[in-house]
Design an enzyme around this catalytic site. Structure first.
Site, short mmCIF file in Angstrom:
data_model
loop_
_atom_site.label_atom_id
_atom_site.label_comp_id
_atom_site.label_asym_id
_atom_site.label_seq_id
_atom_site.Cartn_x
_atom_site.Cartn_y
_atom_site.Cartn_z
N GLY A 38 0.87 -1.18 0.00
CA GLY A 38 0.00 0.00 0.00
C GLY A 38 0.90 1.22 0.00
O GLY A 38 1.85 1.29 0.79
N LYS A 39 0.61 2.17 -0.89
CA LYS A 39 1.47 3.35 -0.97
C LYS A 39 1.56 4.05 0.38
O LYS A 39 2.63 4.53 0.78
CB LYS A 39 0.96 4.31 -2.04
CG LYS A 39 1.06 3.70 -3.43
CD LYS A 39 0.65 4.65 -4.52
CE LYS A 39 0.44 3.91 -5.83
NZ LYS A 39 1.56 3.08 -6.25
N ASN A 42 3.68 1.90 2.91
CA ASN A 42 5.10 1.91 2.50
C ASN A 42 5.76 3.23 2.91
O ASN A 42 6.89 3.25 3.41
CB ASN A 42 5.23 1.74 0.98
CG ASN A 42 4.70 0.40 0.49
OD1 ASN A 42 4.57 -0.54 1.27
ND2 ASN A 42 4.38 0.33 -0.80
N THR A 230 8.89 -2.38 -6.74
CA THR A 230 7.61 -2.04 -6.08
C THR A 230 7.88 -1.28 -4.78
O THR A 230 8.58 -1.78 -3.91
CB THR A 230 6.81 -3.32 -5.75
OG1 THR A 230 6.75 -4.14 -6.90
CG2 THR A 230 5.42 -2.97 -5.26
N ASP A 234 7.72 5.16 -2.99
CA ASP A 234 7.21 5.37 -1.62
C ASP A 234 8.38 5.47 -0.64
O ASP A 234 8.36 6.29 0.29
CB ASP A 234 6.31 4.21 -1.20
CG ASP A 234 5.12 4.02 -2.13
OD1 ASP A 234 4.65 5.02 -2.70
OD2 ASP A 234 4.69 2.87 -2.30
O1 RIB Z 1 3.64 1.85 -4.59
C1 RIB Z 1 3.64 0.47 -4.41
C2 RIB Z 1 2.34 0.00 -3.83
O2 RIB Z 1 1.30 0.25 -4.75
C3 RIB Z 1 2.24 -1.48 -3.55
O3 RIB Z 1 2.75 -1.84 -2.28
C4 RIB Z 1 0.77 -1.80 -3.75
O4 RIB Z 1 0.10 -2.12 -2.58
C5 RIB Z 1 0.19 -0.56 -4.43
O5 RIB Z 1 -0.59 0.16 -3.59
#
Ligand code: RIB
Length: 292
Positions: A38-39, A42, A230, A234
């Site tokens: 989740g942004k 994170n 990924t 963030d």
């Molecule tokens: O920015 C990365 C995030 O985007 C991931 O962890 C995913 O959950 C999405 O929300």
């Protein structure tokens, strides 16, 4: 300095693939793992790992024990995370062998933040706190408006990008964090963005900070071999804010630290769990300084 992060909490379902699928194609994954993501989360984890003081304001569903436990274990204050009836948000993530990703999110509980939750968190915040938000929760305009009315500074990462939502509040934002394409879209809609500081990430090239008065600072990315990008953006933003909100005059240090944190984060799989601690980043930066 405290940062109140109104943000998403996701369970990331990550499939490692040889390559991305084509429309209509079925592929077998090389592996599957479940990570916290989740942004919003994170960014909270990156702030905490970088020595910042962060309170996460969000929501999980009845199935949220695992995610909540992970958030807490990663050093984030969780008292403002609500339990709602809707299932916890999740993301389906494909990562290929070149570390590129494709992500589909389902908002779930992230779309169930309430106005009273915002009010309580803001009322409980120390003066001088910053408010941070992204676009993975509901009530983004309300969060910005209430935060500014209460006298807080606001940092906004309008991702996933929604131009209308970003433009609706841009005049109230102290720091807008965007990638190069989002910056271009904003400039096309609003050629004069002065008055708002911009943090613009340029992927593997680096990042640029443009102050509200138009002064530019560039930080090159450290060249590393990524395995999973990924959450890299963030990580950069959270690590930057942990320093910038505390000591805004030490901008070069904040940018360099954030570049170091992102360089380490992309070398491990997963989003939040891959975010490095402050000693790890400092050791990496010292090594880079010796090598240069
Ligand atoms: O920015 C990365 C995030 O985007 C991931 O962890 C995913 O959950 C999405 O929300």
């Amino acid at each position: 300095m405290t940062i109140l992060n109104f943000g998403s909490i996701n369970v990331d379902l990550v499939y490692a693939l040889e390559r991305m699928p084509q429309p209509g194609e079925t592929l077998s994954a090389r592996s599957f793992q479940q990570f916290l993501g989740g942004k919003g989360v994170n960014q909270s984890v990156a702030i905490a790992a970088s020595g910042g003081n962060v309170r996460h304001i969000g929501a999980v569903g009845p199935d949220g024990d695992w995610a909540l436990g992970r958030v807490s274990a990663l050093g984030v204050f969780t008292d403002h995370i609500a339990r709602v009836e809707t299932a916890t948000g999740h993301a389906i993530i494909f990562v290929d062998t070149s570390a590129e990703n494709m992500i589909v999110i389902h908002g779930g509980a992230n779309q169930a933040l309430s106005e009273s939750q915002i009010d309580v968190a803001l009322a409980d915040a120390p003066s001088g706190a910053w408010v941070l938000l992204q676009n993975e929760t509901n009530l983004t305009v309300e969060i910005v408006t209430k935060a500014k009315q209460a006298g807080f500074k606001v940092a906004y990462s309008p991702a996933p990008f929604d131009e209308a939502r970003a433009l609706a509040v841009i005049d109230q934002i102290d720091l807008m964090a965007v990638n190069q394409y989002e910056a271009e879209a904003l400039r096309a809609a609003r050629p004069d963005l002065s008055g708002t500081a911009l943090l613009i990430t340029h992927g593997a090239k680096g990042a640029e900070f443009i102050s509200a008065e138009g002064r530019r600072h560039f930080q090159a990315a450290f060249p590393v071999q990524p395995v999973d990008t990924t959450g890299a953006g963030d990580t950069f933003l959270g690590a930057f804010l942990a320093h910038y909100c505390q000591t805004p005059d030490q901008l070069a240090d904040a940018l360099r630290y954030a570049a170091g944190a992102a360089a380490l984060q992309v070398q491990k799989p997963g989003a939040a769990v891959a975010i490095p601690s402050k000693p790890e980043v400092e050791a990496f930066l010292a090594q880079q300084a010796r090598a240069s």
